[in-house]
Motif scaffolding. Structure first.
Motif, short mmCIF file in Angstrom:
data_model
loop_
_atom_site.label_atom_id
_atom_site.label_comp_id
_atom_site.label_asym_id
_atom_site.label_seq_id
_atom_site.Cartn_x
_atom_site.Cartn_y
_atom_site.Cartn_z
N VAL A 195 0.67 -1.31 0.04
CA VAL A 195 0.06 0.04 0.01
C VAL A 195 0.75 1.28 0.01
O VAL A 195 0.57 2.32 -0.78
CB VAL A 195 -0.86 -0.15 1.15
CG1 VAL A 195 -0.26 0.17 2.41
CG2 VAL A 195 -1.95 1.23 1.24
N TRP A 207 -3.99 3.41 6.28
CA TRP A 207 -3.21 2.23 6.63
C TRP A 207 -2.29 2.65 7.73
O TRP A 207 -1.99 2.03 8.67
CB TRP A 207 -2.14 1.87 5.61
CG TRP A 207 -1.24 0.71 5.83
CD1 TRP A 207 -1.41 -0.51 5.72
CD2 TRP A 207 0.33 1.11 6.43
NE1 TRP A 207 -0.17 -1.08 6.17
CE2 TRP A 207 0.78 -0.34 6.58
CE3 TRP A 207 0.88 2.10 6.92
CZ2 TRP A 207 2.13 -0.48 7.13
CZ3 TRP A 207 2.25 1.95 7.30
CH2 TRP A 207 2.71 0.66 7.47
N LYS A 210 -4.38 2.99 11.01
CA LYS A 210 -4.73 1.77 11.26
C LYS A 210 -3.43 1.38 12.19
O LYS A 210 -3.74 0.51 13.26
CB LYS A 210 -4.97 0.72 10.19
CG LYS A 210 -4.96 -0.64 10.72
CD LYS A 210 -5.51 -1.42 9.43
CE LYS A 210 -5.69 -3.00 10.06
NZ LYS A 210 -5.96 -3.73 8.71
N HIS A 211 -2.06 1.58 11.73
CA HIS A 211 -0.94 1.17 12.34
C HIS A 211 -0.52 2.08 13.48
O HIS A 211 0.85 2.04 13.96
CB HIS A 211 0.01 0.75 11.34
CG HIS A 211 -0.10 -0.27 10.64
ND1 HIS A 211 -1.10 -0.34 9.42
CD2 HIS A 211 -0.09 -1.80 10.64
CE1 HIS A 211 -1.44 -1.68 8.98
NE2 HIS A 211 -0.54 -2.36 9.59
#
Length: 214
Positions: A195, A207, A210-211
């Motif tokens: 990604v 992303w 989310k991380h």
């Protein structure tokens, strides 16, 4: 912003503050770091700054008198000055505290040494006590470096890109920065997440969100 450090080992700071971001910030006159040798504020010929603790016990204690004289001499007629005693029993330093302290015009940091500092410094001279962690180090000098480094980054113009502050760890309360990668795309069998190579900025943002680590 002005940082004034009271210490019996001013030379300790020479190497760290003469390199990298802190050096450039001083050259641009965005911050000023001053070192004050506590022994210069003693009144005896031997320049004694410590003595045995009342009541007995091991080690030596930094005396209140030279610290008081140093603070009085250093404190400028500025709008906002904060006097900080670096102490193991102080409040734990964090990013939120760094942001608060960055609003002051002058920070005076008192570096403890030996077995400790006369309690009258904490009660009557310092505005607050700060610790950098639940462990013991030889003196407050390392703690002063950490605090000055963290606060200096928040001074406008010190960092090349101001957006760096927005995405750093702890910029959001309780959050650590998302994982970062750079070239090569593949090393051994360790690959960069696809990604991040996609060019899809919305997907990349999702992303990263989310991380984020909490």
């Amino acid at each position: 912003m002005n940082f004034d450090i009271i210490t019996i080992f001013p030379q300790i700071f020479d190497c760290y503050f003469s390199e990298s971001i802190i050096k450039r910030a001083q050259e641009k006159k965005l911050i000023k770091v001053n070192f004050h040798n506590l022994r210069d504020y003693t009144s005896d010929k031997h320049k004694v700054v410590d003595d045995r603790p009342y009541g007995g016990g091991p080690g030596m204690i930094l005396k209140v008198e030279p610290i008081y004289k140093a603070v009085q001499a250093i404190k400028k007629k500025r709008k906002e000055t904060r006097i900080i005693l670096l102490s193991a029993k102080g409040k734990r330093f964090n990013q939120e505290m760094a942001i608060r302290l960055s609003k002051f015009d002058q920070l005076i940091l008192i570096c403890g040494r030996y077995e400790g500092v006369d309690e009258r410094v904490a009660k009557h001279i310092a505005d607050e006590e700060i610790s950098v962690g639940e462990y013991i180090i030889t003196g407050g000098e390392l703690a002063a470096m950490i605090i000055i480094d963290a606060i200096s980054r928040l001074v406008p113009g010190v960092l090349g890109k101001e957006e760096s502050l927005i995405e750093e760890s702890f910029s959001r309360k309780g959050c650590l920065e998302y994982p970062q990668y750079t070239r090569p795309k593949k090393f051994k069998n360790w690959e960069v997440p696809k990604v991040l190579l996609s060019g899809n900025h919305q997907a990349i943002k999702k992303w990263r969100e989310k991380h984020l680590k909490t």
